[in-house]
Enzyme design. Structure first.
Site, PDB file in Angstrom:
ATOM      1  N   TYR A  56       0.828  -1.202   0.000  1.00  0.00           N
ATOM      2  CA  TYR A  56       0.000   0.000   0.000  1.00  0.00           C
ATOM      3  C   TYR A  56       0.865   1.255   0.000  1.00  0.00           C
ATOM      4  O   TYR A  56       1.378   1.685   1.034  1.00  0.00           O
ATOM      5  CB  TYR A  56      -0.936   0.014   1.207  1.00  0.00           C
ATOM      6  CG  TYR A  56      -1.848  -1.188   1.333  1.00  0.00           C
ATOM      7  CD1 TYR A  56      -2.223  -1.933   0.211  1.00  0.00           C
ATOM      8  CD2 TYR A  56      -2.319  -1.581   2.575  1.00  0.00           C
ATOM      9  CE1 TYR A  56      -3.051  -3.029   0.329  1.00  0.00           C
ATOM     10  CE2 TYR A  56      -3.164  -2.679   2.695  1.00  0.00           C
ATOM     11  CZ  TYR A  56      -3.519  -3.408   1.571  1.00  0.00           C
ATOM     12  OH  TYR A  56      -4.336  -4.497   1.692  1.00  0.00           O
ATOM     13  N   HIS A 140       0.063 -12.329   1.493  1.00  0.00           N
ATOM     14  CA  HIS A 140      -0.678 -11.353   0.703  1.00  0.00           C
ATOM     15  C   HIS A 140      -0.803 -11.795  -0.759  1.00  0.00           C
ATOM     16  O   HIS A 140       0.185 -11.862  -1.483  1.00  0.00           O
ATOM     17  CB  HIS A 140       0.030  -9.998   0.758  1.00  0.00           C
ATOM     18  CG  HIS A 140      -0.830  -8.841   0.370  1.00  0.00           C
ATOM     19  ND1 HIS A 140      -0.342  -7.553   0.248  1.00  0.00           N
ATOM     20  CD2 HIS A 140      -2.153  -8.765   0.089  1.00  0.00           C
ATOM     21  CE1 HIS A 140      -1.324  -6.750  -0.081  1.00  0.00           C
ATOM     22  NE2 HIS A 140      -2.426  -7.463  -0.207  1.00  0.00           N
TER      23      HIS A 140
END
Length: 342
Positions: A56, A140
């Site tokens: 992010y 992830h």
């Protein structure tokens, strides 16, 4: 805000978790002050579970989240981050909008689900967060690396948990099928399913959610608004970050029509729906402003009539076997012992 424990770990999460992707300038910039104010609004609303990732904003989300939490009692909140993408200096330059983030592309992401990659990723995340520990670490998006992640990354996480470095371990993906594999073949505490158990999509009821419930594994649900389609279904609304296909838009409009009859905002019904399943421990929502946080919390606490779910089933918009939430509980004062969600 109610809390529950992830699987058999000692990590407790609030029923509403804060997703910090927007703090990494997801699509559009967010100022440092706005990022700090957003986390403060979440804290003031009772949210104590915060989720981030190196991906992010090339680490910007982790840095901002850590700064916003600094000075708050460390045992009062839990933080989750993710492994699988290492940030390597020497990016292509320019900006990172091709990957969805309005930040300078000073680094490149390198897929790495090796045991060494897991250790390096956790160490780098701790440095960016400015913390001495993270409570939960998730694999992830291992979609293309499931077998390798099971062989290399998962055992590394298991060792870190056994050593007490991490409280809970799991995996986060945008699909239920591969997550079901992790539920069946590992001793994880939690899986994060994004965008695939919502008022629009119920496929996780087939295997993932029953398997998780049977094995005592928790599920966190993200993407309950399906990229905005369940926030404001209209022509041009997005689904999976692209224009929504016509059949899904039509279904979302039908969902909204039923909610309108009960004078319930569609987003409030979408937010509450996942809590009907006993495996669901928390719903993860993102925000880029204090106003967005406050609107989400107000939606969570809005009473919903039981007849709403009956009508959604009657119109074929919910399967008959889909569990629905109990009537919305009243707010639990901060000094009252937290209760497990039903």
């Amino acid at each position: 805000m109610r809390t529950t424990t992830l699987g058999r770990s000692g990590v407790r999460v609030t029923e509403l978790a804060f997703g910090a992707a927007a703090l990494g300038n997801l699509y559009t910039p967010v100022s440092d002050q706005a990022a700090a104010d957003t986390v403060t609004a979440a804290w003031d609303a009772g949210i104590r579970t915060f989720d981030t990732a190196p991906h992010y904003g090339l680490g910007l989300s982790e840095r901002r989240l850590g700064a916003a939490l600094r000075g708050r009692p460390r045992d009062a909140y839990t933080v989750s981050t993710k492994v699988g993408r290492l940030l390597v200096p020497g990016g292509p330059g320019g900006n990172d909008l091709a990957n969805g983030f309005a930040v300078p592309a000073t680094h490149r992401r390198q897929w790495d689900f090796t045991a060494d990659g897991v250790l390096r990723s956790v160490e780098a995340s701790l440095e960016r967060l400015g913390l001495d520990r993270v409570d939960t670490v998730l694999l992830h998006d291992p979609d293309d690396y499931v077998e390798f992640a099971l062989k290399e990354a998962y055992p590394a996480l298991e060792r870190l948990r056994a050593e007490g470095v991490i409280g809970a371990i799991g995996a986060g993906m945008n699909q239920a099928e591969a997550l079901t594999r992790f539920v069946r073949d590992t001793d994880m505490d939690v899986v994060l399913l994004a965008g695939r158990y919502t008022l629009l999509e119920h496929g996780a009821l087939d295997e993932l959610l029953p398997e998780a419930a049977a094995r005592g594994m928790s599920v966190i649900i993200g993407g309950v608004l399906n990229s905005g389609l369940l926030a404001d279904p209209r022509s041009g609304a997005t689904y999976d970050y692209a224009p929504a296909p016509e059949p899904l838009l039509d279904r979302a409009l039908r969902l909204k029509a039923v909610c309108d009859r009960h004078r319930v905002p569609l987003r409030a019904a979408a937010l509450r729906f996942p809590f009907g399943h006993p495996a669901v421990a928390s719903v993860l929502t993102g925000a880029r402003s204090a106003d967005e946080v406050n609107d989400t919390v107000a939606s969570l606490r809005r009473p919903l009539p039981e007849a709403l779910w009956d009508d959604l089933r009657a119109e074929g918009l919910l399967p008959a076997h889909a569990p629905v939430p109990q009537p919305t509980p009243t707010h639990t004062p901060a000094n009252t012992p937290a209760k497990e969600p039903s």
